[in-house]
Structures are given as structure tokens and as C-alpha cells.
Motif scaffolding. Sequence first.
Motif, mmCIF file in Angstrom:
data_model
loop_
_atom_site.group_PDB
_atom_site.id
_atom_site.type_symbol
_atom_site.label_atom_id
_atom_site.label_comp_id
_atom_site.label_asym_id
_atom_site.label_seq_id
_atom_site.Cartn_x
_atom_site.Cartn_y
_atom_site.Cartn_z
ATOM 1 N N SER A 139 0.830 -1.212 0.000
ATOM 2 C CA SER A 139 0.000 0.000 0.000
ATOM 3 C C SER A 139 0.861 1.256 0.000
ATOM 4 O O SER A 139 0.507 2.259 -0.633
ATOM 5 N N ALA B 298 0.756 4.206 -2.681
ATOM 6 C CA ALA B 298 0.524 5.593 -2.249
ATOM 7 C C ALA B 298 1.634 6.521 -2.734
ATOM 8 O O ALA B 298 1.380 7.691 -3.062
ATOM 9 N N LEU C 108 -6.219 6.144 -1.510
ATOM 10 C CA LEU C 108 -6.088 4.692 -1.374
ATOM 11 C C LEU C 108 -6.880 4.246 -0.155
ATOM 12 O O LEU C 108 -6.590 4.657 0.968
ATOM 13 N N ALA D 235 -7.413 1.536 2.383
ATOM 14 C CA ALA D 235 -6.596 0.427 2.881
ATOM 15 C C ALA D 235 -7.373 -0.363 3.930
ATOM 16 O O ALA D 235 -7.636 0.141 5.026
ATOM 17 N N TYR E 126 3.359 5.464 6.601
ATOM 18 C CA TYR E 126 2.634 6.425 5.767
ATOM 19 C C TYR E 126 3.032 7.847 6.164
ATOM 20 O O TYR E 126 3.255 8.716 5.307
ATOM 21 N N VAL F 92 -4.123 8.109 2.195
ATOM 22 C CA VAL F 92 -4.556 6.781 2.632
ATOM 23 C C VAL F 92 -5.753 6.881 3.581
ATOM 24 O O VAL F 92 -5.687 7.545 4.613
#
Length: 303
Positions: A155, A159, A168, A170, A185, A194
Motif C-alpha cells: 500500500s 501511495a 487509497l 486500505a 505512511y 490513505v
Amino acid sequence: MATRPFPPLLRLRSSLLPSTPLLALLSLSSLRCRTTKRRLASLHFLPSPPRTVRSLATVTAPPVVVAEDDKYGRKQVISVTPQLYGYILSNVREPPILRELREETATMPGSQMQDFLDLAEHKVSPDQAQLLAMLVQILGAQRCIEVGIYTGYSSLAIALVLPESGRLVACERDVKCLEIAKKYYERAGVSHKVDIKHGLAVESLRSLIQNGESCSFDFAFVDAEKRMYSEYFELLLQLVRIGGLIVIDNVLWHGKVADPQVNDSKTISLRNFNRKILEDKRISTSMVPIGDGMTICQKRADI
């Protein structure tokens, strides 16, 4: 423990195995797989494969698999030996933040599983992540979904290549994994892209549909509970736009899907799912032998 024979469709060209029988090589590989896993976890633009990979691979020349059935034109396919896989990884452009996440994930108690093969169910390899990111870029994707993010390696790769306005979703149910993912992140500066959905993925996907987000996503990636693949796929097919992609991981399941002697529930589920995807006229599809096998599906206009 007895070694299972290869599927009848395939045989090895014996002329390429002059010194060491294949079964001995496979036995050696199984004994060293834990060491190899730890060494591979530290790869980053390597000029040469790790020592364990090199010593294992030089036992014999790389075998060539040949389809015995004439309808395949006796096509030769190179097997990915540890030496060759080390070379592949040395040609992956892995951003430093992804390497750091991968290395931290490798130190987690959950990564020291009792069976090496179980590890592949939860982790995406650097070459897979690179392919996923490239597919997102080729699509010009703005909105993506990932079902089962584990600690966030794949992920994060997605991203990183999304535009600033990208999103995104998740989906992950493990709180500890989510904490690690969120940390990376933030470190990578992509937290604003995200949207984390903590809980069962089926419920999260249904909620998106109920909120009117059908046909609004460009890309989806699935790496979660294998026995739920069919249900995930049907929900994602509603959420992804025409021309969008759905990518499913672990479709080769360590080779067990091709072994008629293996009939556990996960393997049977994956065999049935693979057959369903093959016969599904709503999508175009390609099964790619990367990592533990990935199937790339594109939603067609005439569904």
C-alpha cells in the motif's frame, strides 16, 4: 518426509542437471529457506545475490522446464532459482522508505512463522510492489483499494506513486499491523492519501458500495483471506470502473494449486477461484508468475 512429484505436464531437461539430482537440490533449498528468507529481507540494489543464495544456486545450472504436451509447442520456461531471484531483486528500484519498512516487518514476531511458506501469504516482495506501482502509474489511477495491507509495504508503494489528490482505501483488521503501516505512511508523507478501514474487508467494501462509490475506483489489490477471494472479487468488480484493474496475489499458492495431492481448504478455494476467473467473461485476465503468483484482471465494458 517424502517429496511430491512434479505435475505431469512439466518435466526437467535432464541434460542441464549433470551432477546433482533435482530432488537433492530441492531438499537443500528447504533446509536453507529460513536463512535465505532473512538474507533476502535485507536486499537493496544488490550488486550480487546474498552468500546463501549464491552457494545454493551454484550447485547446478538453472533448470529449464519444458511443457510435455505438444499443444504448448514444447515451450521452454526458465525456473527462478535462488541465484536468478537474487539477480531480479538486485534490479528492483526499491525506495529507501520501503526497504526500511520491509526490514522492520522481517523482525516482527509474526514474520518468524513456523512454516516459511506461510510467510508469503502476508508479504509482498519488492518486485511485486514495483509491478503494482507501475500498473497504478500506467492507469493514471486516482482512486485505489487494497484488501489486506499487513504492515503496509504494497500500500505504501501504491501511495507513493499516486498524485497528491489520489486516494487509497486500505482495508486491514489487524491493529498491530495498522500501527506500523500508519507510522510509515506518515514518514513517507502520504498519510493524506490513505483512508484506513479497520475491520473486516467485506464490510468495508459493502459500505463503499452503499455510499454510492460503485464504479469509481481505478485499481484494486487483494492479498487477504484466501477463502474469501471470490467474495472480495465480486464486491471489487462493483467498485472498479470499466477499464480498471483488480490484481489478486498468491494465486499459485506455493505451487500447491498444481499438486493434486494437496487438498486443504485454502488450496481448494484458490483452485476454484482461479477457475472462476478463467471462465469469467466480465474481465480480461492474465496470471503472472511473479512472487507467489498474481492474476491481473481488467473490467470489460460489456458486463
